[in-house]
Design an enzyme around this catalytic site. Structure first.
Site, PDB file in Angstrom:
ATOM      1  N   ALA A   1       0.851  -1.202   0.000  1.00 43.91           N
ATOM      2  CA  ALA A   1       0.000   0.000   0.000  1.00 43.91           C
ATOM      3  C   ALA A   1       0.881   1.244   0.000  1.00 43.91           C
ATOM      4  CB  ALA A   1      -0.904  -0.006   1.236  1.00 43.91           C
TER       5      ALA A   1
ATOM      6  N   THR B   1      11.176  -2.146  -3.932  1.00 42.25           N
ATOM      7  CA  THR B   1      12.259  -2.858  -4.627  1.00 42.25           C
ATOM      8  C   THR B   1      13.516  -1.974  -4.584  1.00 42.25           C
ATOM      9  OG1 THR B   1      11.381  -1.905  -6.683  1.00 42.25           O
ATOM     10  CG2 THR B   1      10.813  -4.193  -6.224  1.00 42.25           C
TER      11      THR B   1
ATOM     12  N   GLU C   1       4.283   0.488 -13.831  1.00 39.00           N
ATOM     13  CA  GLU C   1       3.586   1.747 -13.585  1.00 39.00           C
ATOM     14  C   GLU C   1       4.455   2.909 -14.059  1.00 39.00           C
ATOM     15  OE1 GLU C   1       0.266   1.943 -12.311  1.00 39.00           O
ATOM     16  OE2 GLU C   1       0.948   3.600 -13.547  1.00 39.00           O
ATOM     17  N   PHE C   2       3.864   3.834 -14.800  1.00 39.45           N
ATOM     18  CA  PHE C   2       4.632   4.979 -15.282  1.00 39.45           C
ATOM     19  C   PHE C   2       4.231   6.264 -14.561  1.00 39.45           C
ATOM     20  CE2 PHE C   2       4.791   1.950 -18.831  1.00 39.45           C
ATOM     21  CZ  PHE C   2       6.154   1.911 -19.064  1.00 39.45           C
TER      22      PHE C   2
ATOM     23  N   LYS D   1      10.262  -0.397 -18.954  1.00 37.86           N
ATOM     24  CA  LYS D   1      10.117   0.462 -17.778  1.00 37.86           C
ATOM     25  C   LYS D   1      11.487   1.020 -17.345  1.00 37.86           C
ATOM     26  CE  LYS D   1       8.878   2.333 -13.997  1.00 37.86           C
ATOM     27  NZ  LYS D   1       7.818   2.910 -13.300  1.00 37.86           N
ATOM     28  N   LEU D   2      12.476   0.135 -17.276  1.00 36.25           N
ATOM     29  CA  LEU D   2      13.821   0.582 -16.897  1.00 36.25           C
ATOM     30  C   LEU D   2      14.333   1.611 -17.900  1.00 36.25           C
ATOM     31  CD1 LEU D   2      15.955  -2.553 -15.865  1.00 36.25           C
ATOM     32  CD2 LEU D   2      14.952  -0.825 -14.400  1.00 36.25           C
TER      33      LEU D   2
ATOM     34  N   ASN E   1      12.645   5.149 -17.644  1.00 33.12           N
ATOM     35  CA  ASN E   1      13.186   5.936 -16.535  1.00 33.12           C
ATOM     36  C   ASN E   1      14.612   6.404 -16.818  1.00 33.12           C
ATOM     37  OD1 ASN E   1      10.969   6.106 -14.957  1.00 33.12           O
ATOM     38  ND2 ASN E   1      11.509   4.446 -13.578  1.00 33.12           N
TER      39      ASN E   1
ATOM     40  N   ARG F   1      11.190  16.963 -32.407  1.00 35.13           N
ATOM     41  CA  ARG F   1      11.896  15.689 -32.219  1.00 35.13           C
ATOM     42  C   ARG F   1      12.469  15.600 -30.808  1.00 35.13           C
ATOM     43  NH1 ARG F   1      15.985  16.506 -36.959  1.00 35.13           N
ATOM     44  NH2 ARG F   1      15.952  18.501 -35.867  1.00 35.13           N
TER      45      ARG F   1
ATOM     46  N   CYS G   1      12.888   6.165  -8.083  1.00 32.56           N
ATOM     47  CA  CYS G   1      13.083   5.326  -9.275  1.00 32.56           C
ATOM     48  C   CYS G   1      14.359   5.557 -10.068  1.00 32.56           C
ATOM     49  CB  CYS G   1      11.899   5.512 -10.217  1.00 32.56           C
ATOM     50  SG  CYS G   1      10.456   4.621  -9.652  1.00 32.56           S
TER      51      CYS G   1
HETATM   52  C1  UDX Z   1       9.519   8.944 -12.270  1.00 37.30           C
HETATM   53  C2  UDX Z   1       8.958   8.762 -13.695  1.00 37.30           C
HETATM   54  O1  UDX Z   1       8.634  10.060 -14.232  1.00 37.30           O
HETATM   55  C3  UDX Z   1       7.738   7.863 -13.677  1.00 37.30           C
HETATM   56  O2  UDX Z   1       7.292   7.621 -14.999  1.00 37.30           O
HETATM   57  C4  UDX Z   1       8.099   6.542 -12.994  1.00 37.30           C
HETATM   58  O3  UDX Z   1       6.976   5.708 -12.930  1.00 37.30           O
HETATM   59  C5  UDX Z   1       8.652   6.782 -11.612  1.00 37.30           C
HETATM   60  O4  UDX Z   1       9.768   7.681 -11.687  1.00 37.30           O
HETATM   61  P1  UDX Z   1       8.872  10.442 -10.172  1.00 37.30           P
HETATM   62  O5  UDX Z   1      10.157   9.959  -9.602  1.00 37.30           O
HETATM   63  O6  UDX Z   1       7.650  10.388  -9.344  1.00 37.30           O
HETATM   64  O7  UDX Z   1       8.532   9.641 -11.519  1.00 37.30           O
HETATM   65  O8  UDX Z   1       9.042  11.980 -10.596  1.00 37.30           O
HETATM   66  P2  UDX Z   1       9.563  12.761 -11.876  1.00 37.30           P
HETATM   67  O9  UDX Z   1       8.578  13.801 -12.205  1.00 37.30           O
HETATM   68  O10 UDX Z   1       9.973  11.875 -12.966  1.00 37.30           O
HETATM   69  O11 UDX Z   1      10.844  13.520 -11.299  1.00 37.30           O
HETATM   70  C6  UDX Z   1      12.007  12.822 -10.892  1.00 37.30           C
HETATM   71  C7  UDX Z   1      13.077  13.799 -10.475  1.00 37.30           C
HETATM   72  O12 UDX Z   1      13.553  14.533 -11.591  1.00 37.30           O
HETATM   73  C8  UDX Z   1      12.608  14.865  -9.471  1.00 37.30           C
HETATM   74  O13 UDX Z   1      13.591  15.059  -8.497  1.00 37.30           O
HETATM   75  C9  UDX Z   1      12.404  16.099 -10.304  1.00 37.30           C
HETATM   76  O14 UDX Z   1      12.533  17.302  -9.591  1.00 37.30           O
HETATM   77  C10 UDX Z   1      13.529  15.935 -11.318  1.00 37.30           C
HETATM   78  N1  UDX Z   1      13.267  16.660 -12.564  1.00 37.30           N
HETATM   79  C11 UDX Z   1      12.224  16.336 -13.366  1.00 37.30           C
HETATM   80  C12 UDX Z   1      14.140  17.694 -12.944  1.00 37.30           C
HETATM   81  O15 UDX Z   1      15.110  18.002 -12.241  1.00 37.30           O
HETATM   82  N2  UDX Z   1      13.901  18.335 -14.134  1.00 37.30           N
HETATM   83  C13 UDX Z   1      12.864  18.029 -14.947  1.00 37.30           C
HETATM   84  O16 UDX Z   1      12.729  18.652 -16.000  1.00 37.30           O
HETATM   85  C14 UDX Z   1      11.990  16.982 -14.550  1.00 37.30           C
HETATM   86  P1  ADP Z   2       6.439   2.144  -4.009  1.00 37.04           P
HETATM   87  O1  ADP Z   2       6.918   3.563  -4.207  1.00 37.04           O
HETATM   88  O2  ADP Z   2       7.055   1.200  -5.005  1.00 37.04           O
HETATM   89  O3  ADP Z   2       4.966   2.015  -3.922  1.00 37.04           O
HETATM   90  P2  ADP Z   2       6.636   1.959  -1.100  1.00 37.04           P
HETATM   91  O4  ADP Z   2       7.846   1.718  -0.271  1.00 37.04           O
HETATM   92  O5  ADP Z   2       5.923   3.270  -1.007  1.00 37.04           O
HETATM   93  O6  ADP Z   2       7.081   1.654  -2.608  1.00 37.04           O
HETATM   94  O7  ADP Z   2       5.542   0.830  -0.800  1.00 37.04           O
HETATM   95  C1  ADP Z   2       5.790  -0.514  -0.771  1.00 37.04           C
HETATM   96  C2  ADP Z   2       4.930  -1.133   0.327  1.00 37.04           C
HETATM   97  O8  ADP Z   2       5.029  -2.561   0.237  1.00 37.04           O
HETATM   98  C3  ADP Z   2       5.350  -0.764   1.754  1.00 37.04           C
HETATM   99  O9  ADP Z   2       4.264  -0.142   2.426  1.00 37.04           O
HETATM  100  C4  ADP Z   2       5.708  -2.123   2.409  1.00 37.04           C
HETATM  101  O10 ADP Z   2       5.330  -2.213   3.760  1.00 37.04           O
HETATM  102  C5  ADP Z   2       4.918  -3.097   1.548  1.00 37.04           C
HETATM  103  N1  ADP Z   2       5.422  -4.481   1.575  1.00 37.04           N
HETATM  104  C6  ADP Z   2       6.680  -4.916   1.390  1.00 37.04           C
HETATM  105  N2  ADP Z   2       6.760  -6.259   1.466  1.00 37.04           N
HETATM  106  C7  ADP Z   2       5.508  -6.692   1.716  1.00 37.04           C
HETATM  107  C8  ADP Z   2       4.922  -7.999   1.905  1.00 37.04           C
HETATM  108  N3  ADP Z   2       5.650  -9.110   1.822  1.00 37.04           N
HETATM  109  N4  ADP Z   2       3.601  -8.055   2.149  1.00 37.04           N
HETATM  110  C9  ADP Z   2       2.841  -6.931   2.209  1.00 37.04           C
HETATM  111  N5  ADP Z   2       3.338  -5.692   2.042  1.00 37.04           N
HETATM  112  C10 ADP Z   2       4.644  -5.559   1.791  1.00 37.04           C
END
Ligand code: UDX
Ligand code: ADP
Length: 468
Positions: free
Chosen positions: A13, A95, A170-171, A225-226, A229, A265, A281
Site C-alpha cells: 500500500a 524494490t 507503472e509509469f 520500464k527501466l 526511466n 523531435r 526510481c
Molecule cells: C519517475 C517517472 O517520471 C515515472 O514515470 C516513474 O513511474 C517513476 O519515476 P517520479 O520519480 O515520481 O517519476 O518523478 P519525476 O517527475 O519523474 O521527477 C524525478 C526527479 O527529476 C525529481 O527530483 C524532479 O525534480 C527531477 N526533474 C524532473 C528535474 O530536475 N527536471 C525536470 O525537468 C523533470
Molecule cells: P512504491 O513507491 O514502489 O509504492 P513503497 O515503499 O511506497 O514503494 O511501498 C511498498 C509497500 O510494500 C510498503 O508499504 C511495504 O510495507 C509493503 N510491503 C513490502 N513487502 C511486503 C509484503 N511481503 N507483504 C505486504 N506488504 C509488503
C-alpha cells in the site's frame, strides 16, 4: 473469452499500490479491490476517517478515497485471506537497491518480491493472475513463475492452483499520479497468456482508450520500464550539464531549454535544470541497468549510463561549492533557510531527494539550517538527516524546523530553494530579502524566481544555469 475479474488484491500500500488501486476501484465498481500491507501503521493511515491523514499526499487522491473506501476499496493487513479470495494479484512492494552482498549499490533487492511470491504461492486458490507492478530487473517474472510453479506442482497442496504471470509496469510520476493514472500515455502489459492479458486489458479499457494499451512479451515490458526511466533521467543530466556551461558563458538555461525543446523531435518536457533528480526510481533503475549491462559484458553501455548518475551527483557537489564560495568561503555558524525538502513539488516523498545530500553537506560545513517544506513532516526530515545530526554536538543548533517561509528566512544569511513548490513562486522576494542579514544570498536551484523582474533591485540571487 477473458477471465472475469471480480476480486483484486494488491500487495503493498505504497506510493504506487495505493493510488493505482484507488483509480482502478473508482472505475470498476463491480470489482472488489483489497490493498494489503505488512505495515500496520500505514494501513491505519489509509483507513483514517480524516483524509488529511492519508499516508501519501497526492492531489485528487482524497476525493477518490472518500468515494470508494469501504465500498469496493479496502485497506488491510489481512494478507492471506485477501490473496485467497483474489482472481488477480498485483505485486507492488518496495524494490530498493541492494545495500550488501553481490551487486550491492546497483542490483535491486528482490527480497520483498520473493516474499510476496511465496505468500501468494501458499494462499492463492484456483487460477490466479499475478501482475508485477513494481519496477523490476528483466527476467524477474521468471523468478516469480518459478516460485509459484514449485507450489502449484506440489501434490500435497489442499487446493488446485494455477498461475499466469504478467508485467504491467507503472509509469506514474508522484505529484501528478492521479492525473497520470486517469489519463495515461500508455498502459503496458507484458505476458504470453492471452486470456490473462485480455482480462487485465478489460480492466484498463474501462477508462483508457484501447489503442493506448500496448501488449508485449514479458521481458520487453520489464525492460521498457527501466529504459523509460533511464531516458528521462538522462534528459535531466543533459540539461544540468548544459546549465553549468550557461553559468560560465553568460547564456540562460531556461532560454536554451525553450529553444531546444521547441524542436518536436526533442520535445519540451523534462528540460528543467535543477539540483539533480531524486525520487525512488531514477537512481535505482539506472543502477540496475548498469548492473544488467555489466552482467552481460556490455561495459561500454554501462559506462554510458553511469555518466548520467555521475552528472547528477556532480550537480549537487557544485551547488554546495557555489553556496560556500558566494558566502565568502565559509558557512560555519551562518543561518541558511532551506525552502523545500521533498524530491519535487506536490509530494511529501523525500526518497533520494537532492535536499538530503545538500543539507547534510551544509550541516557538515557548520551551517545552521532552518528548514521549511509545506508537506514533509519534521519527523521525516529528522529521519533523513539523522546520521548527520547525531554527529553534531548540538542537534538543535544544526537543524531547526520552521512552520512558514517567513519564520525560516528571517535574519538568514542565505536562502536555498530546493523544491519548486507553487507557494515559493508567489513570494515577494524584495520584502523577504529585507528581513535577511546582509549581505544575503538567495540560491534558487529550481528557477522559481523571475530573476529578470528583480534586476536592479540590489538582491543577490544565484540561479541554476543563469549566466551573468
Ligand atoms: C519517475 C517517472 O517520471 C515515472 O514515470 C516513474 O513511474 C517513476 O519515476 P517520479 O520519480 O515520481 O517519476 O518523478 P519525476 O517527475 O519523474 O521527477 C524525478 C526527479 O527529476 C525529481 O527530483 C524532479 O525534480 C527531477 N526533474 C524532473 C528535474 O530536475 N527536471 C525536470 O525537468 C523533470
Ligand atoms: P512504491 O513507491 O514502489 O509504492 P513503497 O515503499 O511506497 O514503494 O511501498 C511498498 C509497500 O510494500 C510498503 O508499504 C511495504 O510495507 C509493503 N510491503 C513490502 N513487502 C511486503 C509484503 N511481503 N507483504 C505486504 N506488504 C509488503
Amino acid at each position: 473469452m477473458s477471465k472475469n475479474i471480480k476480486n483484486i488484491c494488491c500487495i503493498g500500500a505504497g506510493y504506487v499500490g495505493g493510488p493505482t488501486m484507488s483509480v482502478i476501484a473508482s472505475h470498476c465498481p463491480e470489482i472488489q479491490v483489497n490493498v494489503v500491507d505488512v505495515n500496520h501503521e500505514r494501513v491505519a493511515a489509509w483507513n483514517d476517517k480524516n483524509v488529511i491523514n492519508l499516508p501519501i499526499y497526492e492531489p485528487g487522491l482524497d476525493k477518490i478515497i472518500e468515494k470508494c473506501r469501504g465500498i469496493n476499496l479496502h485497506f488491510s493487513t489481512n494478507i492471506e485471506e485477501n490473496i485467497a479470495k483474489a482472481d488477480l494479484i498485483f505485486i507492488s512492494v518496495n524494490t530498493p537497491t541492494k545495500t550488501k552482498g553481490i551487486g550491492a549499490g546497483q542490483a535491486i533487492d528482490l527480497k520483498w518480491v520473493e516474499e510476496s511470491s511465496r505468500i501468494i504461492a501458499k494462499h492463492a486458490r484456483d487460477f490466479t493472475i499475478v501482475v508485477e507492478k513494481s519496477t523490476l530487473p528483466v527476467k524477474t517474472a521468471q523468478t516469480i513463475k518459478d516460485i509459484l510453479e514449485a507450489t502449484s506442482k506440489n501434490k500435497d497442496e489442499k487446493f488446485y492452483k494455477e498461475f499466469a504471470v504478467l508485467s504491467n509496469p507503472e509509469f506514474l510520476a508522484e505529484g501528478c499520479a492521479i492525473e497520470n493514472l486517469e489519463n495515461p500515455d500508455r498502459i503496458l502489459i507484458g505476458g504470453s497468456d492471452k486470456e490473462s492479458v485480455d482480462a487485465l486489458t478489460k480492466i484498463y479499457s474501462k477508462w483508457v482508450n484501447k489503442d493506448k494499451i500496448l501488449t508485449t512479451d514479458l521481458w520487453s515490458s520489464e525492460l521498457s520500464k527501466l529504459t523509460a526511466n533511464a531516458f528521462l533521467a538522462q534528459r535531466i543530466s543533459s540539461i544540468n550539464s548544459i546549465s553549468a556551461l550557461c553559468e560560465m558563458t553568460g547564456a540562460h538555461i531556461n532560454e536554451v531549454a525553450i529553444a531546444v525543446g521547441t524542436d518536436k523531435r526533442i520535445g519540451s518536457s523534462f528540460l528543467n535544470a535543477g539540483p539533480g533528480f531524486g525520487g525512488s526510481c531514477f537512481k535505482k533503475d539506472i543502477s540496475n541497468l548498469i548492473y544488467l549491462c555489466n552482467h552481460y559484458g556490455l561495459n561500454e553501455v554501462s559506462d554510458y549510463w553511469q555518466k548520467v548518475l555521475d552528472i547528477n551527483s556532480w550537480q549537487q557537489e557544485r551547488l554546495i561549492e557555489i553556496i560556500s564560495k558566494k558566502m565568502f568561503g565559509t558557512i560555519s555558524e551562518k543561518k541558511i533557510a532551506i525552502l523545500g525538502f521533498s524530491f519535487k513539488a506536490n509530494t511529501n516523498d523525500t526518497r533520494e531527494s537532492p535536499a538530503i545530500y545538500i543539507c547534510k553537506k551544509l550541516i557538515e560545513e557548520g551551517a545552521i539550517l532552518y528548514i521549511y517544506d509545506p508537506k514533509v513532516s519534521n519527523q521525516q526530515i529528522d529521519k533523513d538527516l539523522g546520521n548527520t545530526q547525531k554527529k553534531e554536538s548540538n542537534i538543535e543548533k544544526s537543524c531547526i524546523y520552521s512552520s512558514s517561509v517567513e519564520q525560516a528566512v528571517s535574519s538568514a544569511d542565505a536562502i536555498v530553494i530546493l523544491t519548486e513548490w507553487d507557494e515559493f513562486k508567489k513570494i515577494s522576494w524584495e520584502s523577504i530579502y529585507k528581513t535577511m542579514r546582509q549581505p544575503a544570498w538567495i540560491f534558487d536551484t529550481r528557477s522559481v524566481i523571475n530573476i529578470k523582474k528583480l534586476k536592479n533591485k540590489n538582491i543577490n540571487i544565484w540561479q541554476t544555469g543563469f549566466g551573468i
